[in-house]
Scaffold this active site. Sequence first.
Site, PDB file in Angstrom:
ATOM      1  N   GLU A   1      -0.647  -5.246   6.104  1.00  0.00           N
ATOM      2  CA  GLU A   1       0.671  -5.405   5.476  1.00  0.00           C
ATOM      3  C   GLU A   1       1.493  -6.450   6.218  1.00  0.00           C
ATOM      4  O   GLU A   1       2.160  -7.295   5.609  1.00  0.00           O
ATOM      5  CB  GLU A   1       1.420  -4.064   5.474  1.00  0.00           C
TER       6      GLU A   1
ATOM      7  N   LYS B   1       6.752   0.926   8.923  1.00  0.00           N
ATOM      8  CA  LYS B   1       5.698   1.013   7.921  1.00  0.00           C
ATOM      9  C   LYS B   1       4.422   1.498   8.601  1.00  0.00           C
ATOM     10  O   LYS B   1       4.330   1.548   9.812  1.00  0.00           O
ATOM     11  CB  LYS B   1       5.463  -0.350   7.271  1.00  0.00           C
ATOM     12  N   GLY B   2       3.453   1.857   7.760  1.00  0.00           N
ATOM     13  CA  GLY B   2       2.172   2.271   8.324  1.00  0.00           C
ATOM     14  C   GLY B   2       1.857   3.733   8.129  1.00  0.00           C
ATOM     15  O   GLY B   2       0.840   4.224   8.628  1.00  0.00           O
ATOM     16  N   GLY B   3       2.724   4.431   7.383  1.00  0.00           N
ATOM     17  CA  GLY B   3       2.413   5.833   7.083  1.00  0.00           C
ATOM     18  C   GLY B   3       1.064   5.975   6.399  1.00  0.00           C
ATOM     19  O   GLY B   3       0.349   6.962   6.589  1.00  0.00           O
ATOM     20  N   GLY B   4       0.707   4.960   5.626  1.00  0.00           N
ATOM     21  CA  GLY B   4      -0.608   4.955   4.963  1.00  0.00           C
ATOM     22  C   GLY B   4      -1.683   4.288   5.808  1.00  0.00           C
ATOM     23  O   GLY B   4      -2.835   4.177   5.356  1.00  0.00           O
TER      24      GLY B   4
ATOM     25  N   ASP C   1       8.390   3.394   5.177  1.00  0.00           N
ATOM     26  CA  ASP C   1       8.604   4.790   5.596  1.00  0.00           C
ATOM     27  C   ASP C   1      10.049   5.022   6.004  1.00  0.00           C
ATOM     28  O   ASP C   1      10.586   6.112   5.805  1.00  0.00           O
ATOM     29  CB  ASP C   1       7.647   5.132   6.734  1.00  0.00           C
TER      30      ASP C   1
ATOM     31  N   ASP D   1       6.229  -4.188  -1.360  1.00  0.00           N
ATOM     32  CA  ASP D   1       5.638  -3.059  -0.627  1.00  0.00           C
ATOM     33  C   ASP D   1       6.695  -1.994  -0.356  1.00  0.00           C
ATOM     34  O   ASP D   1       7.898  -2.271  -0.379  1.00  0.00           O
ATOM     35  CB  ASP D   1       5.039  -3.559   0.697  1.00  0.00           C
ATOM     36  N   GLY D   2       6.234  -0.798  -0.072  1.00  0.00           N
ATOM     37  CA  GLY D   2       7.115   0.320   0.271  1.00  0.00           C
ATOM     38  C   GLY D   2       7.429   0.333   1.761  1.00  0.00           C
ATOM     39  O   GLY D   2       7.089  -0.595   2.501  1.00  0.00           O
TER      40      GLY D   2
ATOM     41  N   THR E   1       0.844  -1.200   0.000  1.00  0.00           N
ATOM     42  CA  THR E   1       0.000   0.000   0.000  1.00  0.00           C
ATOM     43  C   THR E   1       0.879   1.250   0.000  1.00  0.00           C
ATOM     44  O   THR E   1       1.943   1.252   0.620  1.00  0.00           O
ATOM     45  CB  THR E   1      -0.891  -0.012   1.262  1.00  0.00           C
TER      46      THR E   1
END
Length: 223
Positions: free
Chosen positions: A107, A98-101, A88, A85-86, A32
């Site tokens: 995820e 992760k989890g900025g979105g 942060d 996946d990307g 995401t």
Amino acid sequence: MTQDELKAAVAQAAIEYVLAEVPQGALIGVGTGSTANYFIDALAAHKDRYRGAVASSEATRQRLEQHGIAVFDLNEVSELPVYVDGADEIDAGLHMIKGGGGALTREKIVAAVARTFVCIADASKQVEVMGRFPLPVEVIPMAREYVARELSQLGGKPVLRAGFITDNGNQILDVHGLQITAPKALEERINQIVGVVTNGLFALRPADVLLLGTPQGVQRFPG
Ligand code: 5RP
């Protein structure tokens, strides 16, 4: 190169990785965020080669479906060769924040099932010590203030992500001011706070491969 151009370049490198490493007819786990979106858009050109995808969020599911890529429920899937996946932030051990979105829980679940986690990130995400990016923690709403007090005791400053509800119906506390020198221990410690659903540290299950977009080209770790 702009940050968006770097994101597009790593997404294309991830497509090349998938074409080389993932057998035809397999399912692809898809992350995401804006970098993952470039990957989804590039994957569309190869959609007939794969059975479909598993999405890490509702936003990703919608984008995949808009491209005509079939999306499978993770419960129908026993094998996932790759998850792209990307991040942060990412450190030298390929531990990530992760989890900025806000999609950290799904995820982490998809990453747990996947055999290989390929992180795609532009160079701004690479750090020596994680923590400058506030650590997202998904919490059950009724536990929010309790969890916030516990996180403060760990030395962080939790801030409620205002007006945001996760795909799972929960809230997010973004924890500022952490210097994460022991990411695995901190991930485990935060997971033990009652009311925490997931925290955005991906250290117990780090990435296996990092494709890093730099102005000099895409670098692959481990090399
Ligand atoms: C979403 C994520 C993303 O992977 C992370 O926020 C990076 O996003 P972007 O590619 O837009 O910089 O963890 O929950």
